[in-house]
Design a protein around this motif. Structure first.
Motif, short mmCIF file in Angstrom:
data_model
loop_
_atom_site.label_atom_id
_atom_site.label_comp_id
_atom_site.label_asym_id
_atom_site.label_seq_id
_atom_site.Cartn_x
_atom_site.Cartn_y
_atom_site.Cartn_z
N PHE A 19 -11.64 -0.76 4.12
CA PHE A 19 -10.98 -2.08 4.01
C PHE A 19 -9.63 -1.95 3.31
CE2 PHE A 19 -10.25 -6.00 1.56
CZ PHE A 19 -10.20 -6.93 2.59
N TYR A 20 -9.61 -1.22 2.17
CA TYR A 20 -8.36 -1.09 1.43
C TYR A 20 -7.37 -0.13 2.10
CZ TYR A 20 -10.03 -3.99 -2.38
OH TYR A 20 -10.47 -5.05 -3.13
N ASP A 21 -7.86 0.75 2.97
CA ASP A 21 -6.92 1.52 3.79
C ASP A 21 -6.17 0.60 4.75
OD1 ASP A 21 -7.56 3.91 2.59
OD2 ASP A 21 -8.94 4.57 4.17
N ARG A 22 -6.89 -0.42 5.27
CA ARG A 22 -6.24 -1.39 6.17
C ARG A 22 -5.33 -2.34 5.41
NH1 ARG A 22 -11.48 -1.41 8.31
NH2 ARG A 22 -12.04 -3.35 7.25
N PHE A 23 -5.79 -2.75 4.23
CA PHE A 23 -5.06 -3.75 3.44
C PHE A 23 -4.87 -3.23 2.01
CE2 PHE A 23 -7.41 -6.42 6.57
CZ PHE A 23 -6.32 -6.96 7.24
N PRO A 24 -3.94 -2.29 1.80
CA PRO A 24 -3.73 -1.77 0.44
C PRO A 24 -3.44 -2.90 -0.54
CG PRO A 24 -2.55 -0.43 2.05
CD PRO A 24 -3.05 -1.66 2.78
N PRO A 26 -3.21 -4.30 -4.82
CA PRO A 26 -2.52 -5.56 -4.53
C PRO A 26 -1.24 -5.35 -3.73
CG PRO A 26 -2.19 -4.96 -6.81
CD PRO A 26 -3.15 -3.95 -6.26
N GLY A 27 -0.82 -6.40 -3.07
CA GLY A 27 0.31 -6.32 -2.16
C GLY A 27 1.66 -6.55 -2.82
N ASP A 28 1.78 -6.25 -4.11
CA ASP A 28 3.05 -6.43 -4.81
C ASP A 28 4.12 -5.53 -4.18
OD1 ASP A 28 0.98 -7.44 -6.41
OD2 ASP A 28 2.23 -7.32 -8.20
N PRO A 29 5.34 -6.02 -4.02
CA PRO A 29 6.39 -5.22 -3.39
C PRO A 29 6.78 -4.01 -4.24
CG PRO A 29 7.31 -7.24 -4.29
CD PRO A 29 5.82 -7.36 -4.41
N LEU A 30 7.26 -2.96 -3.57
CA LEU A 30 7.79 -1.79 -4.25
C LEU A 30 9.22 -2.07 -4.69
CD1 LEU A 30 6.51 0.95 -1.79
CD2 LEU A 30 5.52 0.33 -3.99
N GLY A 190 -14.38 -10.68 11.46
CA GLY A 190 -14.18 -9.30 11.06
C GLY A 190 -13.30 -9.17 9.84
N THR A 191 -13.07 -7.92 9.44
CA THR A 191 -12.30 -7.64 8.22
C THR A 191 -11.00 -6.90 8.54
OG1 THR A 191 -13.51 -5.56 7.87
CG2 THR A 191 -14.40 -7.55 6.82
N GLY A 192 -10.50 -7.05 9.76
CA GLY A 192 -9.27 -6.39 10.16
C GLY A 192 -8.19 -7.38 10.51
N PRO A 193 -7.22 -6.97 11.32
CA PRO A 193 -6.09 -7.85 11.68
C PRO A 193 -6.51 -9.16 12.33
CG PRO A 193 -5.59 -5.58 12.25
CD PRO A 193 -7.03 -5.60 11.83
N ALA A 194 -7.57 -9.13 13.17
CA ALA A 194 -8.03 -10.38 13.80
C ALA A 194 -8.56 -11.34 12.75
CB ALA A 194 -9.11 -10.08 14.85
N GLY A 195 -9.29 -10.81 11.77
CA GLY A 195 -9.80 -11.66 10.70
C GLY A 195 -8.68 -12.28 9.90
N LEU A 196 -7.63 -11.50 9.64
CA LEU A 196 -6.49 -12.02 8.90
C LEU A 196 -5.83 -13.16 9.68
CD1 LEU A 196 -4.45 -11.74 6.54
CD2 LEU A 196 -3.23 -10.10 7.97
N ARG A 197 -5.59 -12.94 10.97
CA ARG A 197 -4.94 -13.96 11.79
C ARG A 197 -5.78 -15.24 11.86
NH1 ARG A 197 -5.94 -15.11 16.97
NH2 ARG A 197 -7.05 -13.13 17.30
N ASP A 227 -0.34 -10.37 3.02
CA ASP A 227 -1.53 -10.23 3.86
C ASP A 227 -2.65 -9.52 3.11
OD1 ASP A 227 -0.31 -11.53 5.94
OD2 ASP A 227 0.14 -9.71 7.10
N ALA A 228 -2.32 -8.47 2.34
CA ALA A 228 -3.35 -7.73 1.61
C ALA A 228 -4.07 -8.64 0.62
CB ALA A 228 -2.74 -6.53 0.90
N ASN A 229 -3.33 -9.54 -0.01
CA ASN A 229 -3.94 -10.44 -0.99
C ASN A 229 -4.82 -11.47 -0.31
OD1 ASN A 229 -2.24 -8.91 -2.56
ND2 ASN A 229 -1.19 -10.64 -3.50
N PHE A 230 -4.39 -11.98 0.84
CA PHE A 230 -5.21 -12.93 1.60
C PHE A 230 -6.51 -12.26 2.04
CE2 PHE A 230 -6.80 -15.20 5.23
CZ PHE A 230 -6.50 -16.54 5.00
#
Length: 415
Positions: A19-24, A26-30, A190-197, A227-230
């Motif tokens: 899951f965290y490989d898909r959505f690293p 927290p999503g704080d910017p670099l 699901g827990t991937g891109p479709a779930g996010l959308r 997206d990672a935080n959502f």
């Protein structure tokens, strides 16, 4: 060096890692350069002074473990707020660690500390590491299949007297989140891109008056813009949450004791009550005061707190109460004048009379308070407050020092 486990030690490890490989998270910017601002809970000097009321004399080469570092936001702060420390950061997600390595490289984190290691390892598999003075494990244990095993694995890694900072989900303030999670799971998004959308589409589709939509838009929309935080909030495949009673059962393990909430202002009944109701609340033991606050504030969505590893094998130490309220009053005038001190590095705008304090709230110092702190910084380390070259008599000096202690600008040194 990475040490990916051959077999997961926790049943949730493979699915959570994927899951965290898909959505690293927290999503704080670099960004290039040091991280913005500060969080005093990631500055070991500030934590020890808050919990104990004083610091050991320098040098303090803290040994720190970031157990479940994700994309390295906490690791970055731990390095920049604890210069000279030794830091080990571990996580099970290779994707998140790739971001953590880039983040800390761009910020110059390694140059701030004696050693920084970022490794792919489970916090359940760190035998031989430590002992650590401070372990940061924020938002991690509640994603294990057996969170209690995570706590049992971390405690032996602390030195006697060492502190562990935990953050666990609270049932009360996650009612709407849990409903949304269940709804999305029932629809099989699901827990991937479709779930996010589809998760984002859900909030756009529900009626504007719907409680789940209103709650999300009013409280969480900004926090979940990335997206990672959502995904972490609404799509996570494994999480546990607690109420206060279950929390204290969870931490009731040999060798450790509860050392205080790291957001004590949330648990102060004065935030919610006044008059006779507040007097009745204040008359309750600390645990019952906290239970009262939990009952009155259904927006509390997490518990953040310190645990301390007990020293020796004797009887359990007394449990902490509201340490943030009592520490400044625990010093006699004579002891205060004889003590050395340091300036809290978690201040924004220092040196000035107009600051942001440790909790990033506006703080105004008097000229006398600023003068005492500047004299302390200019004097040799350990110089007693009573010996500072100031035009303040003992009584005035004590009053000024107590105000600075209460604002957590001044950190005292143990005699």
């Amino acid at each position: 060096m990475d040490h990916p486990p051959e077999a997961p030690l926790d049943a949730a490890t493979p699915v959570v890692s994927a899951f965290y490989d898909r959505f690293p998270y927290p999503g704080d910017p670099l960004q290039d350069g040091p991280p913005p601002g500060y969080n005093w809970r990631w500055c070991v000097d500030s934590v020890v002074a808050a919990v104990d009321g004083s610091l050991p004399p320098p040098p303090r080469p803290w040994r720190i473990l970031d157990a479940g570092c994700g994309t390295g936001v906490s690791t970055d702060y731990l390095c920049h707020l604890n210069p000279g420390a030794t830091v080990l950061a571990v996580d099970i997600s290779a994707g998140a660690l790739a971001v953590a390595r880039e983040r800390t490289a761009r910020s110059g984190a390694a140059a701030r500390v004696a050693e920084l290691r970022i490794e792919q390892r489970s916090l359940l598999d760190l035998a031989g590491e430590g002992p650590f003075d401070y372990i940061n494990s924020v938002g991690v244990l509640h994603h294990l299949d057996r969170p209690e095993e995570g706590l049992r694995a971390l405690v032996p890694l602390l030195r006697p007297g060492g502190l562990l900072h935990l953050f666990l989900y609270a049932d009360g303030g996650r009612w709407e989140i849990h409903r949304t999670q269940r709804a999305l799971a029932l629809m099989g998004v699901g827990t991937g891109p479709a779930g996010l959308r589809l998760g984002r589409e859900l909030f756009a589709t529900l009626p504007e008056t719907n409680r789940l939509r209103r709650h999300h838009e009013q409280r969480w929309a900004l926090d979940t813009a990335a997206d990672a935080n959502f995904a972490d909030m609404y799509l996570h495949p494994q999480e546990t949450s607690y109420d206060l009673e279950r929390l204290f059962r969870f931490v009731d393990q040999p060798g450790i004791r509860f050392a205080g909430f790291s957001n004590p202002e949330v648990w102060d009944p004065a935030r919610l009550l006044q008059g006779e109701l507040l007097e009745r609340a204040r008359a309750l033991p600390a645990r019952q005061q906290w239970a009262l606050v939990e009952s009155l504030d259904p927006d509390i969505s997490h518990f953040e707190f310190f645990l301390r590893r007990q020293e020796g094998d004797g009887a359990p130490e007394a449990e902490a109460a509201a340490w943030s309220d009592t520490a400044p009053q625990s010093w006699t005038d004579e002891a205060l004048l004889a003590a050395g001190g340091e300036c809290n590095r978690c201040l924004w705008g220092w040196p000035s009379t107009a600051l942001l304090g440790p909790d990033l709230r506006p703080l105004t110092l008097t000229e006398e308070e600023l003068a005492l702190m500047e004299a302390l910084e200019a004097a040799p380390a350990g110089t007693p407050i009573g010996a500072l070259p100031l035009g303040q008599g003992p009584a005035e000096r004590v009053a000024v020092a107590r105000r600075l202690l209460a604002e957590r600008v001044l950190l005292l040194l143990k005699a």
